[in-house]
Design a protein around this motif. Structure first.
Motif, PDB file in Angstrom:
ATOM      1  N   ARG A 182       0.823  -1.214   0.000  1.00  0.00           N
ATOM      2  CA  ARG A 182       0.000   0.000   0.000  1.00  0.00           C
ATOM      3  C   ARG A 182       0.855   1.262   0.000  1.00  0.00           C
ATOM      4  O   ARG A 182       0.485   2.276  -0.578  1.00  0.00           O
ATOM      5  N   MET A 183       2.007   1.174   0.663  1.00  0.00           N
ATOM      6  CA  MET A 183       2.874   2.348   0.780  1.00  0.00           C
ATOM      7  C   MET A 183       3.937   2.434  -0.317  1.00  0.00           C
ATOM      8  O   MET A 183       4.552   3.482  -0.500  1.00  0.00           O
ATOM      9  N   MET A 184       4.169   1.358  -1.017  1.00  0.00           N
ATOM     10  CA  MET A 184       5.282   1.313  -1.970  1.00  0.00           C
ATOM     11  C   MET A 184       5.180   2.405  -3.029  1.00  0.00           C
ATOM     12  O   MET A 184       6.103   3.196  -3.228  1.00  0.00           O
ATOM     13  N   SER A 185       4.042   2.483  -3.726  1.00  0.00           N
ATOM     14  CA  SER A 185       3.914   3.437  -4.835  1.00  0.00           C
ATOM     15  C   SER A 185       3.887   4.881  -4.337  1.00  0.00           C
ATOM     16  O   SER A 185       4.489   5.776  -4.949  1.00  0.00           O
ATOM     17  N   SER A 186       3.213   5.104  -3.206  1.00  0.00           N
ATOM     18  CA  SER A 186       3.115   6.470  -2.674  1.00  0.00           C
ATOM     19  C   SER A 186       4.477   6.991  -2.236  1.00  0.00           C
ATOM     20  O   SER A 186       4.885   8.106  -2.596  1.00  0.00           O
ATOM     21  N   LEU A 187       5.202   6.173  -1.455  1.00  0.00           N
ATOM     22  CA  LEU A 187       6.502   6.626  -0.958  1.00  0.00           C
ATOM     23  C   LEU A 187       7.512   6.732  -2.090  1.00  0.00           C
ATOM     24  O   LEU A 187       8.382   7.612  -2.075  1.00  0.00           O
ATOM     25  N   ASN A 188       7.375   5.861  -3.086  1.00  0.00           N
ATOM     26  CA  ASN A 188       8.282   5.954  -4.230  1.00  0.00           C
ATOM     27  C   ASN A 188       8.052   7.248  -5.012  1.00  0.00           C
ATOM     28  O   ASN A 188       9.003   7.897  -5.458  1.00  0.00           O
ATOM     29  N   ASN A 209       6.313  24.346  -9.017  1.00  0.00           N
ATOM     30  CA  ASN A 209       6.267  23.865 -10.403  1.00  0.00           C
ATOM     31  C   ASN A 209       6.614  22.384 -10.482  1.00  0.00           C
ATOM     32  O   ASN A 209       6.009  21.629 -11.251  1.00  0.00           O
ATOM     33  N   LEU A 210       7.598  21.969  -9.680  1.00  0.00           N
ATOM     34  CA  LEU A 210       7.979  20.558  -9.649  1.00  0.00           C
ATOM     35  C   LEU A 210       6.834  19.700  -9.134  1.00  0.00           C
ATOM     36  O   LEU A 210       6.530  18.636  -9.694  1.00  0.00           O
ATOM     37  N   LEU A 211       6.175  20.142  -8.088  1.00  0.00           N
ATOM     38  CA  LEU A 211       5.036  19.398  -7.538  1.00  0.00           C
ATOM     39  C   LEU A 211       3.932  19.246  -8.576  1.00  0.00           C
ATOM     40  O   LEU A 211       3.356  18.156  -8.735  1.00  0.00           O
ATOM     41  N   GLN A 212       3.643  20.316  -9.276  1.00  0.00           N
ATOM     42  CA  GLN A 212       2.572  20.254 -10.272  1.00  0.00           C
ATOM     43  C   GLN A 212       2.931  19.328 -11.427  1.00  0.00           C
ATOM     44  O   GLN A 212       2.103  18.544 -11.881  1.00  0.00           O
ATOM     45  N   SER A 213       4.162  19.418 -11.885  1.00  0.00           N
ATOM     46  CA  SER A 213       4.568  18.559 -13.000  1.00  0.00           C
ATOM     47  C   SER A 213       4.563  17.089 -12.599  1.00  0.00           C
ATOM     48  O   SER A 213       4.173  16.222 -13.394  1.00  0.00           O
ATOM     49  N   GLN A 214       4.976  16.789 -11.366  1.00  0.00           N
ATOM     50  CA  GLN A 214       4.957  15.401 -10.903  1.00  0.00           C
ATOM     51  C   GLN A 214       3.528  14.882 -10.753  1.00  0.00           C
ATOM     52  O   GLN A 214       3.243  13.717 -11.052  1.00  0.00           O
ATOM     53  N   ALA A 215       2.624  15.748 -10.287  1.00  0.00           N
ATOM     54  CA  ALA A 215       1.216  15.337 -10.157  1.00  0.00           C
ATOM     55  C   ALA A 215       0.613  15.031 -11.524  1.00  0.00           C
ATOM     56  O   ALA A 215      -0.129  14.057 -11.694  1.00  0.00           O
ATOM     57  N   LYS A 216       0.935  15.858 -12.517  1.00  0.00           N
ATOM     58  CA  LYS A 216       0.417  15.615 -13.866  1.00  0.00           C
ATOM     59  C   LYS A 216       0.993  14.333 -14.457  1.00  0.00           C
ATOM     60  O   LYS A 216       0.318  13.630 -15.209  1.00  0.00           O
ATOM     61  N   ALA A 217       2.243  14.025 -14.111  1.00  0.00           N
ATOM     62  CA  ALA A 217       2.880  12.813 -14.631  1.00  0.00           C
ATOM     63  C   ALA A 217       2.247  11.546 -14.077  1.00  0.00           C
ATOM     64  O   ALA A 217       2.402  10.470 -14.656  1.00  0.00           O
ATOM     65  N   MET A 218       1.548  11.667 -12.946  1.00  0.00           N
ATOM     66  CA  MET A 218       0.919  10.505 -12.315  1.00  0.00           C
ATOM     67  C   MET A 218      -0.571  10.429 -12.629  1.00  0.00           C
ATOM     68  O   MET A 218      -1.375   9.983 -11.801  1.00  0.00           O
ATOM     69  N   GLY A 220      -2.176   8.461 -14.411  1.00  0.00           N
ATOM     70  CA  GLY A 220      -2.718   7.106 -14.458  1.00  0.00           C
ATOM     71  C   GLY A 220      -2.932   6.469 -13.102  1.00  0.00           C
ATOM     72  O   GLY A 220      -3.577   5.417 -13.006  1.00  0.00           O
ATOM     73  N   ASP A 221      -2.386   7.038 -12.054  1.00  0.00           N
ATOM     74  CA  ASP A 221      -2.521   6.491 -10.705  1.00  0.00           C
ATOM     75  C   ASP A 221      -3.243   7.526  -9.855  1.00  0.00           C
ATOM     76  O   ASP A 221      -2.644   8.474  -9.354  1.00  0.00           O
ATOM     77  N   SER A 222      -4.534   7.338  -9.682  1.00  0.00           N
ATOM     78  CA  SER A 222      -5.353   8.350  -9.006  1.00  0.00           C
ATOM     79  C   SER A 222      -4.939   8.540  -7.557  1.00  0.00           C
ATOM     80  O   SER A 222      -4.957   9.665  -7.037  1.00  0.00           O
ATOM     81  N   ALA A 223      -4.539   7.444  -6.881  1.00  0.00           N
ATOM     82  CA  ALA A 223      -4.168   7.564  -5.471  1.00  0.00           C
ATOM     83  C   ALA A 223      -2.895   8.395  -5.307  1.00  0.00           C
ATOM     84  O   ALA A 223      -2.822   9.293  -4.459  1.00  0.00           O
ATOM     85  N   VAL A 224      -1.889   8.089  -6.133  1.00  0.00           N
ATOM     86  CA  VAL A 224      -0.630   8.825  -6.051  1.00  0.00           C
ATOM     87  C   VAL A 224      -0.831  10.269  -6.493  1.00  0.00           C
ATOM     88  O   VAL A 224      -0.304  11.203  -5.878  1.00  0.00           O
ATOM     89  N   ARG A 225      -1.624  10.455  -7.533  1.00  0.00           N
ATOM     90  CA  ARG A 225      -1.874  11.824  -7.998  1.00  0.00           C
ATOM     91  C   ARG A 225      -2.583  12.641  -6.921  1.00  0.00           C
ATOM     92  O   ARG A 225      -2.252  13.807  -6.693  1.00  0.00           O
ATOM     93  N   SER A 226      -3.532  12.024  -6.261  1.00  0.00           N
ATOM     94  CA  SER A 226      -4.238  12.716  -5.173  1.00  0.00           C
ATOM     95  C   SER A 226      -3.268  13.092  -4.054  1.00  0.00           C
ATOM     96  O   SER A 226      -3.356  14.184  -3.479  1.00  0.00           O
ATOM     97  N   LEU A 227      -2.320  12.182  -3.753  1.00  0.00           N
ATOM     98  CA  LEU A 227      -1.332  12.464  -2.719  1.00  0.00           C
ATOM     99  C   LEU A 227      -0.458  13.657  -3.112  1.00  0.00           C
ATOM    100  O   LEU A 227      -0.230  14.568  -2.312  1.00  0.00           O
TER     101      LEU A 227
END
Length: 696
Positions: A182-188, A209-218, A220-227
Motif C-alpha cells: 500500500r505504501m510502496m507506490s506512494s513513498l516511491n 512547479n515541480l510538484l505540479q509537473s509530478q502530479a500531472k505525470a501521475m 494514471g494512478d489516481s491515489a498517487v496523484r491525489s497524494l
C-alpha cells in the motif's frame, strides 16, 4: 531581503535529532576502541565484531526469517539491523543502499530485497524533511517538509502495527511484503519528487512547479496523484499568503526571496520628476524569473495590482480590498477560483487609483493646464509675456536672470485670463543651454529617423551669424507632484518642452517679421512671403496637429480603465505630436529651422539698415489721438523709407535674402511631397508651403 537566520548548532551536533544517529554513534564507538579494526565510514552493522555466530546462514531457515523480519522492521525506519547494513552513496545527498548478509537463505534474500526500495525511499524522504526544515530553505520547502513529515507519521504508524503483529507471532516475510504494498507506490512517488528537488536545489516557485509537473505525470494512478496534489496544496499555502498580501495590501512579505515579484528600494518616486530616464514605474517592482506555472498568464496582472495599491499607500490613502469568504485564496485548484480573486483585486485597485488621480489630484485639469501654457493654447498670456520680457530675452543665455524671467512670467499670468487657472502657480520657466536641434540629438530614446550626429552637424550649419539669445533657448516648465508624476514624468514634460520651443520660436519669428518688416518695395513682397510661411507653419502645428490629437487623447482618457492605460494614451499623444510637429523627422526639421532662421535674420538686418524704425512698439498701437510730435516722426520715417528703397546696399541685401529664402522654400516642397507618401499628415503642411511658393 534580510538574511535567513542560522540553524542552531545543537540541531546539527545532536545526531539523534536528524535520523543519522546510527552512523554517527558507531563512528564514535569505533574511535574509542584502541587497536580495534577501523570501521568504514560508509558501512556499519549492528553486530560489531566478527565470528561464525554472527553469520545468519548458520541458523535454520525459520530462525533466519525471524531475524530478518526484526532487521527489516528497523530498516523500514532507516535503522540498521544485525544482518542488514546501510551504505551511503558517495556524492549523492541523502542516498543510501541497503545490503544483506549473503549467507542468508536465497528465498529470504529475494523477498527481503523487494522491500529494500521502500526502506531507501523512506531514508531519502526523511533526509529531505530534515534538511529542508532549516530557515534558509524557504517557506514553501518548510510547508512541503511539514506535509511530508505528516505522511511519514502515517508510514511509521504502519511500521509500528507491523511490529505489533510480529511480537504476537503473526507476521512472516511474505506477510510483511504484502502489507507494505500500500505504501510502496506512494513513498516511491514522494522519493522521486524529493530526489529532483534535492538535485536541482529547488525552492519557492520552482518547488511548486515541480510538484505540479509530478502530479500531472501521475495521471494514471489516481491515489498517487491525489497524494501529490495534497502535497502541492500544503506547500502552496505559504505562497498563497504571500500572494494575498500583495494583491490585497500591496505588501511584499517574502523573508526568503521566494515570491516572483522583486522590489528595488533604491528607486525612489522623486526620480520621476528629476530623471529623464527614470525607471521607477517599470523597475521599482518587477517580475523575477521562476514564476509558478499556474500564475504565468496572470503574473502581469498580479504585479500591476500590487503596484496600484502601493501608489495609494504612498499617497497616504488608506485602501483595503474588500474581503469575503469567496475572496480568500484557498488553492491553485482546477476550479480557477484564485484567478477570479486576482481579477477582482485588480479591478478594485485599478478603479480606486484612477478615481483618486482624477478626483483628488485633478489629472485632467493638470493636462489642460499643460496644454494651455506649454502648447500655447493661452494666447493672451504669451503675447503679454513676450512684450514685457523682450529686453531680457534678447540677451545671451548665460546673461539672462532666470529669477527675473520667472517674475515676468508671474506678472503675465496675473495680468491675463490665466489668473483664473487654479494651476497657474505651478508654471515655471528655464533657459536651456543648447538649441532645439542639439537638444533633440541628445535624446537617444526618441524614434528619430535621422542619425543624431548628423542632426547635431546640421545644427552647426544653420545660417545663424548672430549669437543665440534667450528667444531661442527660453522654455516653460511645470511643477508636478506625486502621484501625477507617474503620468507627467520628466520624460513627458521634456516632450512638452520640445513642442513649446518649436511653437515659441515660430511665434517669435512671426512677430519679428511682422513688426520689423517694412513697406520697401522688394522688402514688402518678401516680408509677406515670410509672414505667410511662418503663419502657415503655426496654423499647421496648432490646428492640424495639436488640437485634433489633444481632443482624441481627451476622449480616450474618459474611457480609460487603469492608470497604465492613461500613461499609454498620454505617451502616445506626445509621441504622435512630436512626429507630426516634425520633431522626429530631422531632415524636414532642419529645413524648417533654416527658413525660420532666414526670417529672423531678415528682420534683424532690416532693423540694422533702417535704424530709425521704431521696433520696440507692439503691433497693436493705441487708439488714442496721435500727438503732433508723432505725426512729425511718421513723416520723417516715410521720407527715410523712400530713401531706403533707393539705397543700393538695401536693395542688394533684400534680393539676397529673397533668393536664399525662395531657394530653401523650393527645396522643401519636393522633400515634403516625397515624405507625405509615408507620412500622410505632411500633405496638409505641403499644401500650406506650396501656397507660399505659388504666391511668390
Amino acid at each position: 531581503m534580510d538574511p535567513a537566520p542560522a540553524t542552531p548548532r545543537w540541531n546539527l551536533e545532536r545526531p539523534y535529532l536528524t535520523g543519522r544517529f546510527h552512523q554517527e554513534a558507531k563512528v564514535a564507538a569505533a574511535a574509542q576502541g584502541a587497536g580495534s579494526k577501523p570501521y568504514s565510514l560508509d558501512s556499519f552493522s549492528r553486530g560489531g565484531g566478527g565470528g561464525a555466530e554472527s553469520v545468519i546462514g548458520s541458523y535454520a531457515v525459520s530462525v533466519q526469517e525471524l531475524l530478518v523480519i526484526d532487521d527489516l522492521l528497523s530498516a523500514l525506519v532507516g535503522i540498521e539491523g544485525r544482518y542488514i547494513s546501510i551504505k551511503r552513496v558517495r556524492g549523492k545527498e541523502g542516498y543510501v543502499v541497503f545490503q544483506i548478509d549473503s549467507s542468508m537463505d536465497l528465498a529470504l534474500q529475494e523477498l527481503t530485497r523487494r522491500i529494500f526500495p521502500l526502506c531507501e525511499d523512506f531514508v531519502l524522504v526523511y533526509h529531505f524533511v530534515e534538511s529542508r526544515s532549516h530557515f534558509k530553505s524557504g517557506l514553501v520547502n518548510h510547508a512541503l517538509a511539514a506535509a511530508l513529515r505528516a505522511f511519514l507519521l502515517d508510514y511509521q504508524a504502519m511500521v509500528a502495527q507491523l511490529e505489533h503483529q510480529f511480537r504476537l507471532g503473526r507476521l512472516s516475510v511474505q506477510g510483511l511484503w504484502f502489507f507494505c504494498q500500500r505504501m510502496m507506490s506512494s513513498l516511491n512517488a514522494l522519493a522521486v519528487l524529493v530526489e529532483k528537488a534535492i538535485s536541482n536545489n529547488t525552492s519557492g516557485s520552482a518547488t511548486l512547479n515541480l510538484l505540479q509537473s509530478q502530479a500531472k505525470a501521475m495521471a494514471g494512478d489516481s491515489a498517487v496523484r491525489s497524494l501529490l496534489e495534497k502535497m502541492t496544496e500544503c506547500a502552496s499555502a505559504a505562497y498563497l499568503r504571500m500572494l494575498e498580501r500583495w494583491v490585497y495590501e500591496g505588501v511584499i512579505d517574502d523573508p526568503y526571496g521566494e515570491f516572483f515579484i522583486a522590489e528595488n528600494k533604491s528607486l525612489q518616486k522623486e526620480s520621476l520628476t528629476q530623471d529623464y530616464d527614470a525607471k521607477y514605474w517599470q523597475q521599482r517592482y518587477s517580475l523575477k524569473d521562476g514564476i509558478p506555472s499556474f500564475l504565468t498568464n496572470v503574473a502581469a496582472t498580479i504585479l500591476t495590482t500590487g503596484k496600484y495599491l502601493n501608489v495609494m499607500r504612498e499617497c497616504e490613502y488608506t485602501v483595503q480590498v474588500p474581503l469575503s469568504e469567496s475572496s480568500k485564496l484557498m488553492g491553485f485548484g482546477s476550479n480557477h477560483q484564485y484567478l477570479e480573486c486576482i481579477k477582482s483585486a485588480y479591478d478594485f485597485a485599478s478603479g480606486e487609483l484612477l478615481t483618486l488621480m482624477k478626483d483628488k489630484y485633478d489629472l485632467i485639469g493638470k493636462l489642460r493646464s499643460l496644454k494651455r501654457y506649454l502648447l500655447l493654447d493661452q494666447g493672451d498670456f504669451l503675447v503679454h509675456f513676450m512684450d514685457i520680457a523682450r529686453e531680457e530675452l534678447t540677451k545671451k543665455p548665460e546673461e539672462i536672470s532666470v529669477e527675473k524671467l520667472q517674475s515676468l512670467v508671474d506678472i503675465a499670468l496675473r495680468s491675463t485670463a490665466a489668473a483664473s487657472d487654479p494651476s497657474h502657480e505651478d508654471l515655471t520657466c528655464c533657459v536651456e543651454r543648447s538649441s532645439l536641434l542639439k537638444k533633440l540629438s541628445t535624446l537617444k530614446d526618441l524614434d528619430c529617423s535621422y542619425p543624431s550626429d548628423k542632426l547635431a552637424a546640421a545644427d552647426v550649419d544653420q545660417p545663424m551669424p548672430l549669437s543665440v539669445t534667450g528667444l531661442e533657448t527660453f522654455c516653460l516648465s511645470y511643477k508636478v507632484q506625486w502621484p501625477l508624476s507617474l503620468v507627467i514624468s520628466r520624460k513627458a514634460l521634456t516632450k512638452y518642452q520640445l513642442i513649446f520651443r518649436l511653437l515659441f520660436h515660430c511665434k517669435h519669428g512671426f512677430r519679428s517679421v511682422k513688426i520689423l518688416g517694412t513697406p520697401v518695395l522688394r522688402s514688402s513682397i518678401l516680408c509677406r512671403s515670410m509672414l505667410k510661411f511662418v503663419n502657415s507653419l503655426l496654423h499647421y502645428l496648432t490646428f492640424e496637429v495639436l488640437e485634433p490629437n489633444w481632443h482624441l487623447m481627451h476622449d480616450r482618457l474618459q474611457t480609460a480603465r487603469s492608470i497604465d492605460e492613461v500613461i499609454q494614451i498620454h505617451d502616445f499623444f506626445l509621441q504622435k505630436c512630436l512626429k507630426e510637429c516634425l520633431l522626429l523627422l530631422p531632415e524636414l526639421l532642419v529645413k524648417i529651422e533654416k527658413l525660420k532662421a532666414l526670417c529672423l535674420q531678415y528682420a534683424t538686418s532690416i532693423q540694422l539698415l533702417i535704424p530709425s524704425i521704431d521696433v520696440a512698439k507692439p503691433e497693436n498701437p493705441s487708439k488714442s489721438r496721435m500727438p503732433r510730435s508723432k505725426i512729425k516722426e511718421t513723416k520723417n520715417r516715410g521720407q527715410q523709407l523712400k530713401l531706403a528703397s533707393e539705397n543700393v546696399v538695401m536693395s542688394e541685401s533684400i534680393l539676397k535674402f529673397e533668393a536664399e529664402f525662395n531657394s530653401e522654400l523650393q527645396s522643401l516642397i519636393p522633400t515634403l511631397s516625397n515624405s507625405s507618401q509615408a507620412e500622410p499628415y505632411l500633405t496638409h503642411l505641403g499644401q500650406c508651403i506650396l501656397g507660399v511658393g505659388v504666391d511668390q
